[in-house]
Structures are given as structure tokens and as C-alpha cells.
Design a protein around this motif. Sequence first.
Motif, mmCIF file in Angstrom:
data_model
loop_
_atom_site.group_PDB
_atom_site.id
_atom_site.type_symbol
_atom_site.label_atom_id
_atom_site.label_comp_id
_atom_site.label_asym_id
_atom_site.label_seq_id
_atom_site.Cartn_x
_atom_site.Cartn_y
_atom_site.Cartn_z
ATOM 1 N N MET A 1 0.847 -1.179 0.000
ATOM 2 C CA MET A 1 0.000 0.000 0.000
ATOM 3 C C MET A 1 0.893 1.244 0.000
ATOM 4 S SD MET A 1 -3.251 -1.033 0.253
ATOM 5 C CE MET A 1 -4.393 -0.194 1.292
ATOM 6 N N THR A 2 0.443 2.250 -0.705
ATOM 7 C CA THR A 2 1.184 3.506 -0.806
ATOM 8 C C THR A 2 0.342 4.634 -0.232
ATOM 9 O OG1 THR A 2 2.256 2.700 -2.827
ATOM 10 C CG2 THR A 2 2.351 5.065 -2.420
ATOM 11 N N GLN A 3 1.015 5.582 0.395
ATOM 12 C CA GLN A 3 0.320 6.751 0.923
ATOM 13 C C GLN A 3 0.377 7.862 -0.122
ATOM 14 O OE1 GLN A 3 2.137 7.615 4.714
ATOM 15 N NE2 GLN A 3 1.063 5.944 5.703
ATOM 16 N N TYR A 4 -0.748 8.567 -0.251
ATOM 17 C CA TYR A 4 -0.865 9.658 -1.208
ATOM 18 C C TYR A 4 -1.376 10.914 -0.504
ATOM 19 C CZ TYR A 4 -0.242 6.296 -4.954
ATOM 20 O OH TYR A 4 0.271 5.328 -5.783
ATOM 21 N N PHE A 5 -0.891 12.036 -0.981
ATOM 22 C CA PHE A 5 -1.282 13.353 -0.488
ATOM 23 C C PHE A 5 -2.174 13.965 -1.563
ATOM 24 C CE2 PHE A 5 0.377 17.822 0.595
ATOM 25 C CZ PHE A 5 -0.301 17.896 1.806
ATOM 26 N N LEU A 6 -3.449 14.144 -1.266
ATOM 27 C CA LEU A 6 -4.379 14.778 -2.193
ATOM 28 C C LEU A 6 -4.553 16.211 -1.717
ATOM 29 C CD1 LEU A 6 -7.207 12.060 -2.372
ATOM 30 C CD2 LEU A 6 -5.038 12.141 -3.617
ATOM 31 N N THR A 7 -4.293 17.181 -2.594
ATOM 32 C CA THR A 7 -4.369 18.573 -2.187
ATOM 33 C C THR A 7 -5.349 19.359 -3.035
ATOM 34 O OG1 THR A 7 -2.465 19.136 -3.573
ATOM 35 C CG2 THR A 7 -2.023 18.629 -1.262
ATOM 36 N N LEU A 8 -5.934 20.367 -2.416
ATOM 37 C CA LEU A 8 -6.888 21.262 -3.042
ATOM 38 C C LEU A 8 -6.213 22.613 -3.270
ATOM 39 C CD1 LEU A 8 -9.761 22.220 -3.844
ATOM 40 C CD2 LEU A 8 -10.137 22.675 -1.409
ATOM 41 N N PRO A 9 -5.856 22.939 -4.527
ATOM 42 C CA PRO A 9 -5.221 24.230 -4.779
ATOM 43 C C PRO A 9 -6.242 25.361 -4.811
ATOM 44 C CG PRO A 9 -5.354 22.971 -6.814
ATOM 45 C CD PRO A 9 -5.924 22.104 -5.723
ATOM 46 N N HIS A 10 -5.817 26.528 -4.326
ATOM 47 C CA HIS A 10 -6.618 27.753 -4.378
ATOM 48 C C HIS A 10 -5.801 28.834 -5.079
ATOM 49 C CE1 HIS A 10 -10.013 26.623 -1.946
ATOM 50 N NE2 HIS A 10 -9.284 26.377 -0.879
ATOM 51 N N ASP A 11 -6.480 29.809 -5.621
ATOM 52 C CA ASP A 11 -5.859 30.961 -6.264
ATOM 53 C C ASP A 11 -5.354 31.915 -5.178
ATOM 54 O OD1 ASP A 11 -5.268 33.350 -7.559
ATOM 55 O OD2 ASP A 11 -7.013 33.274 -8.857
ATOM 56 N N SER A 12 -4.080 32.232 -5.177
ATOM 57 C CA SER A 12 -3.499 33.104 -4.148
ATOM 58 C C SER A 12 -4.045 34.520 -4.196
ATOM 59 C CB SER A 12 -1.977 33.162 -4.287
ATOM 60 O OG SER A 12 -1.405 31.953 -3.897
#
Length: 122
Positions: A1-12
Motif C-alpha cells: 500500500m502507498t500513501q498519497y497526499f491529495l491537495t486542493l489548490p486555491h488561487d493566491s
Amino acid sequence: MTQYFLTLPHDSAEEPTMASMDPAELEAVMAAVGEFNTALQESGALLFLGGLHPPSSAKTVDATGVEPVVTDGPFVEAPEYVGGFWLIEVADEAAAVEWATRAARALRARIEVRALQEPPAG
């Protein structure tokens, strides 16, 4: 099993917050995200999740010198920033992309998928 980082980008430029959203839209998105988070948790894939305040609230600490230096703001200026994240553990990248697709639909936004590095063998 692998760990993943799911990220939500926002406009700066905008630094969107829940307070700046239309209340009806916010309610619909929060319901969809709640359903997504529940499904992720019930699947056993969820390790941790969180939402982040905008970069303007950040402090950067540099302790590479004799005395630590604390600066207001993020360590780098960027056109986008991470607004929220999930740390998941799944069988492979395809499974991580499937979860990211579901998150993107719930949030009506883009989601970035990145695997965490494995420690070196030895």
C-alpha cells in the motif's frame, strides 16, 4: 500500500474562504464533501485530512542561523496555494486518482495527487 497526499489548490490572489462563498453553494459543497469524507473513512483509506487557513496567516521559521527568524507569511510567493488536503493509503496510483476524482467532483475544483516518498531500503 502507498500513501498519497491529495491537495486542493486555491488561487493566491483571492484567498477564498468559506465565509466568502454563496451560502447555498457552500451548503451544497459541504454536504458533498461530507459524503466524500465519510466514504473515504468507511473504505479504510483515510489517514488524515484538514483544511488550511490562507497563506496570509502563515508564519515562516528559519532556524538555519544562530537565532531563529520568524517571518509573517508563506516561505514562497506563488499563484496558488494548498487550501486543504487528505492523506490516504491505497493500493496504487489508480486508486488514488479515483479518490481524487471523487473529491474534485464534490468540491467542484482541481485536486493534485502525489505519492509520499518511501524510506530507503536498508
